[in-house]
Design a protein around this motif. Structure first.
Motif, PDB file in Angstrom:
ATOM      1  N   HIS A 782      40.769  39.292  33.062  1.00 18.57           N
ATOM      2  CA  HIS A 782      42.001  38.846  33.709  1.00 18.57           C
ATOM      3  C   HIS A 782      43.347  39.931  33.556  1.00 18.57           C
ATOM      4  CE1 HIS A 782      40.942  34.122  33.876  1.00 18.57           C
ATOM      5  NE2 HIS A 782      39.905  35.091  34.366  1.00 18.57           N
ATOM      6  N   GLN A 792      45.012  40.322  38.714  1.00 13.91           N
ATOM      7  CA  GLN A 792      43.656  40.606  39.320  1.00 13.91           C
ATOM      8  C   GLN A 792      42.642  39.904  38.251  1.00 13.91           C
ATOM      9  OE1 GLN A 792      43.276  41.881  42.347  1.00 13.91           O
ATOM     10  NE2 GLN A 792      41.098  41.865  42.132  1.00 13.91           N
ATOM     11  N   THR A 794      38.580  40.152  37.826  1.00 17.06           N
ATOM     12  CA  THR A 794      37.650  41.105  38.344  1.00 17.06           C
ATOM     13  C   THR A 794      36.545  41.496  37.287  1.00 17.06           C
ATOM     14  OG1 THR A 794      37.098  43.233  39.404  1.00 17.06           O
ATOM     15  CG2 THR A 794      38.757  43.171  37.598  1.00 17.06           C
ATOM     16  N   PHE A 800      38.869  48.298  40.741  1.00 17.13           N
ATOM     17  CA  PHE A 800      40.012  47.860  40.731  1.00 17.13           C
ATOM     18  C   PHE A 800      41.232  49.233  40.645  1.00 17.13           C
ATOM     19  CE2 PHE A 800      43.983  47.479  38.102  1.00 17.13           C
ATOM     20  CZ  PHE A 800      44.832  46.479  38.851  1.00 17.13           C
ATOM     21  N   THR A 804      42.560  48.753  44.242  1.00 16.99           N
ATOM     22  CA  THR A 804      43.632  47.708  44.029  1.00 16.99           C
ATOM     23  C   THR A 804      44.698  48.127  43.461  1.00 16.99           C
ATOM     24  OG1 THR A 804      41.544  46.117  44.270  1.00 16.99           O
ATOM     25  CG2 THR A 804      43.840  45.240  43.624  1.00 16.99           C
ATOM     26  N   TYR A 805      44.745  48.986  42.291  1.00 17.46           N
ATOM     27  CA  TYR A 805      45.824  49.331  41.600  1.00 17.46           C
ATOM     28  C   TYR A 805      46.953  50.010  42.354  1.00 17.46           C
ATOM     29  CZ  TYR A 805      48.582  51.891  38.282  1.00 17.46           C
ATOM     30  OH  TYR A 805      49.795  52.359  37.603  1.00 17.46           O
ATOM     31  N   VAL A 808      48.971  47.123  43.646  1.00 12.18           N
ATOM     32  CA  VAL A 808      49.459  46.279  42.219  1.00 12.18           C
ATOM     33  C   VAL A 808      50.801  47.231  42.026  1.00 12.18           C
ATOM     34  CG1 VAL A 808      49.367  45.540  40.208  1.00 12.18           C
ATOM     35  CG2 VAL A 808      47.516  44.986  41.791  1.00 12.18           C
TER      36      VAL A 808
END
Length: 839
Positions: A782, A792, A794, A800, A804-805, A808
């Motif tokens: 988490h 996120q 995962t 990530f 994704t980072y 974010v």
């Protein structure tokens, strides 16, 4: 063999008979599939008589139904031009037509079991044939299991043939490790139609309409399949009141009919009259009804069902399987093209095969047979359910048939009677001739259909109707035919038990109960002290009388029939009993005992001195000085009643339990104990009772004591491994330690991936998702914002950072400017702090 025998008809199975003989010469077991009309029942046994491997020994064929057993033996005898009892004979309950010359014996299920129990070597028997095995009666499954045990251990030369018109032959052949042969049938096309029912129409009216249409539109006789005698009587009454009665003779066929009436149905009408035969599923297989061109199928049968929660067995009307429906329809195509009307919607789907009786009935008889055999680990096609078998053994203990797990001398005498252990115990209990004769009456009454049309719950009224019938009086609410059948069955029991005394002309009602209590020791019941309609049963349950009960006010009763109900069992049939007789017959079951118990109403321990009959509390008084050593047992009972949630769980202890369960699933080689709710409740006495010693309340148990009780199931080395393999905290790149949360999904019986909640900045530079349990279990990350909110969730940290980072960072950088949001998280320094002011 005479001229009549030489002119015997041919059958489709005839061309398969040489292969059957050759197969049994090479292999001791065989599965034979043959549809209705193929001739397997009457042609296979004679074809094996001269086989070299039989060596002149007998063939025993199991036929599930008495009607079919008589019919099959009679047909085979006629083929040979002989009377029944010469080369071919039969043995059924209360009837024996065999001689020293008999080489083919057709027997019903109970007879075969007795043969095997009395002589496991089966001296003089070379082959056992199990006909119509698809019906999956309990006795057939037991007979096959016993036969396989005999064949494997004592008689390798014994041949076993399992025959059926509709069964899963492939599965059965694999179970038996046997060849499988299939025969063609002899049948004509059958047109199947679904005869629509009308809104809220009773079965008898729908069946009447179908019969009227069949008689109008089609030639030949009509065969109607109905669940039981009750439905047959209703349909017969409806037909006799209609025009159908003028165009055809109405006949019935079921297992309780006298032999002469059965024979009439199985023979063509001498004057060529059309017939409507109302039958139970006894007509489904192994008997041929001549001239039938139309089948009308209710789609129902009355079969025994067992409720393991209540322990009560009952006959239920159930929907038949598709295989039975197909077999019933095939009866219309035996002599010419036929028609089958099904009285259920075409959209209704049936189960493919009939379910085995062994999984649906009460198993006291089976348990007694296994105890007598001395080996409960027989090979069954479908194993008996463990819960039902345990309940059956408990009943046998009450009946005196078992001592521990071993059969008693009384149990062997009960077994020899060939009836249900309950009835056998009652028949053997009395010592006076008059009482033994009365017990025969009661056995016949219990086994038969109810002779009274009224709803009375008094067994005495039924016996009094029987006594009146014997002197020529039949009441308006009694069935003469039912009473005649019961009277005949009672005579057979008296003959079987060699009771010379006639049944008494009168008997006090309590005498009936004094005998019934030996058949139903678990259903001996005492009136509840605060509710005269409610009774406490010896098995611990309770039951209630109807408001208009003839038994109202009786302090003790013996219940012969109970109907289960969501709230209360209902007393359907019972008789009063004499308490002094009960004390005389069962003195050891009356006990006086000091008990320390958990009182759920008081939520505390109660100490009482109780007088009981089995589980019936006759008297209970407070105990001034209870034994302190028994408090722990009472507290364990409290946990059983209230559940594990009644214990002082702390978050850390719940987490420890979840960690053990996670490792048990992930690393089975550790052989960690099962800490599920079910396992802990099943073993609560072993792990919890020691720490309850000396306590009088559950809330006196501390969190530390509960934790030690749970951990006591693991040795020191395993406790150390749990801490190493499923840690409570984990160091992250920022240099801090963060908690790991564990959980277990009880519904799915699987662990939930452990959760590591950590701020995103604390993981800069970490490429791979952290794992525990020797790397077998990835943590669910988490990833939190600087404010502690999840950004996120995962298990793919590398993905990530790569994908994704950047999004974010773009969204969070303006919201948390004092925290680092580097372009390259792979090389940035992990930190749990904000940037210094001014940077």
């Amino acid at each position: 063999m005479n001229e009549q025998a030489r002119q015997a008809p041919t059958f489709p199975i005839d061309e398969l008979l040489p292969r059957i003989r050759d197969s049994l010469a090479a292999h001791p077991r065989l599965v034979l599939e043959a549809p209705p009309g193929a001739g397997k029942t009457t042609q296979v046994p004679p074809a094996l008589l001269d086989a070299p491997w039989l060596g002149g020994q007998k063939i025993v064929m199991l036929e599930p139904r008495r009607v079919a057993a008589r019919a099959a033996a009679g047909f085979m005898a006629r083929q040979r031009g002989e009377p029944v009892g010469e080369t071919v004979g039969y043995r059924i309950r209360f009837e024996n037509k065999v001689s020293a010359r008999t080489r083919i014996e057709v027997v019903t299920e109970g007879i075969l079991t007795r043969m095997l129990q009395d002589d496991p070597m089966l001296e003089g028997v070379g082959a056992l044939l199990f006909d119509e095995f698809h019906e999956r009666h309990l006795a057939a499954d037991l007979g096959l299991a016993l036969a396989l045990d005999v064949q494997s251990g004592l008689r390798e030369d014994l041949r076993i043939v399992v025959m059926s018109a509709t069964l899963d032959g492939e599965r059965l052949a694999a179970f038996l490790d046997a060849p499988r042969l299939s025969s063609a049938g002899r049948s004509y096309p059958v047109t199947v139609a679904h005869f629509p029912g009308r809104r809220e129409e009773a079965l008898e009216h729908q069946a009447r309409r179908a019969v009227e249409q069949a008689l109008t539109q089609h030639p030949g006789d009509v065969l109607v399949f109905l669940p039981g005698q009750r439905e047959i009587a209703r349909v017969q009454a409806a037909l006799e009141a209609s025009a159908a009665s003028a165009s055809a003779d109405m006949l019935t066929l079921h297992g309780e009919l006298p032999v002469e009436q059965q024979s009439r149905v199985l023979q063509p009408d001498p004057d060529g009259h059309r017939r409507v035969v109302l039958a139970t599923n006894v007509a489904e297989s192994s008997v041929t009804l001549p001239a039938v061109r139309v089948v009308i199928d209710s789609g129902q049968a009355r079969e025994p069902r067992y409720d393991p929660n209540s322990g009560f067995a009952r006959l239920d009307v159930v929907t038949i399987a598709q295989a039975s429906a197909d077999q019933r329809a095939g009866r219309a195509g035996r002599v010419a093209e036929g028609w089958a009307y099904r009285l259920w919607p075409e959209s209704q789907r049936l189960e493919p095969q009939r379910r085995a009786e062994i999984g649906q009935v009460e198993l006291a008889g089976l348990a007694l047979e296994l105890a007598a055999w001395g080996d409960a680990n027989l090979r069954f096609v479908d194993a008996p359910p463990s819960g039902a078998l345990a309940a059956a053994r408990e009943l046998l203990q009450r009946l005196g048939a078992l001592d521990g797990g071993a059969i008693t001398p009384l149990g062997r005498r009960m077994l020899a009677l060939g009836t249900h252990p309950r009835l056998a115990a009652m028949l053997l209990a009395p010592t006076q001739a008059s009482e033994r004769a009365l017990a025969c009456d009661l056995a016949a009454l219990i086994e038969a259909r109810d002779p009274l049309r009224s709803r009375s719950d008094a067994v005495a009224e039924r016996w009094q109707a029987l006594a009146a019938f014997r002197v020529g009086r039949v009441g308006g609410d009694a069935s003469r035919s039912a009473l005649a059948a019961i009277d005949q069955a009672a005579k057979q029991w008296r003959r079987r038990l060699r009771v010379d005394a006639p049944p008494p002309a009168s008997a006090p009602p309590h005498l009936l109960g004094d005998l019934l209590l030996h058949a139903f020791p678990d259903r001996i019941a005492r009136q509840h002290p605060s509710d005269p309609y409610r009774y406490q049963l010896a098995n611990g349950r309770s039951a209630k009388l109807f408001d208009d009960s003839a038994l109202y006010g009786e302090p003790w009763i013996a219940i012969s029939e109970l109907r289960d109900d969501p709230r209360d069992a209902r007393v359907m049939r019972a008789a009063p009993l004499d308490e002094q007789r009960l004390r005389s017959d069962f003195p050891k079951r009356f006990v006086s005992e000091d008990r320390v118990v958990w009182d759920s109403a008081l939520r505390g321990i109660a100490a009482v001195r109780e007088q009981r009959f089995d589980r019936i509390v006759i008297d209970s008084r407070p105990l001034a000085k209870p034994d302190p050593s028994r408090y722990a047992d009472a507290l364990v009972d409290a946990v059983r009643q209230l559940g594990l949630q009644a214990l002082p769980w702390t978050p850390s202890l719940s987490q420890w339990r979840a960690r053990v369960r996670c490792l048990r699933a992930s690393l089975p080689e550790l052989e960690l104990p099962d800490l599920s709710d079910d396992a802990l409740m099943a073993t609560v006495e072993q792990w919890l009772k020691p720490v309850l010693s000396g306590k009088t309340r559950l809330d006196a148990l501390s969190e530390q004591e509960l934790g030690e009780a749970l951990r006591s199931q693991l040795d020191w080395s395993l406790r150390q491994k749990i801490d190493a393999l499923a840690p409570t905290r984990m160091a992250v790149p920022s240099g801090m330690e963060r908690s790991i949360e564990y959980a277990f999904d009880d519904a799915a019986d699987t662990p939930v991936a452990p959760v590591l909640a950590v701020k995103l900045q604390e993981l800069f530079g970490l490429a791979d998702t952290p794992r525990i349990a020797e790397g077998r279990v990835p943590l669910t990350l988490h990833l939190l914002s600087p404010g502690g909110k999840p950004l996120q969730i995962t298990q793919d940290l590398r993905g990530f950072w790569d994908r994704t980072y950047p999004e974010v960072k773009k969204e969070m950088k303006g919201r948390y400017p004092r925290h680092p949001w580097p372009d390259d998280p792979w090389t940035a320094a992990a930190t749990h702090r904000a940037k210094p002011r001014g940077t």
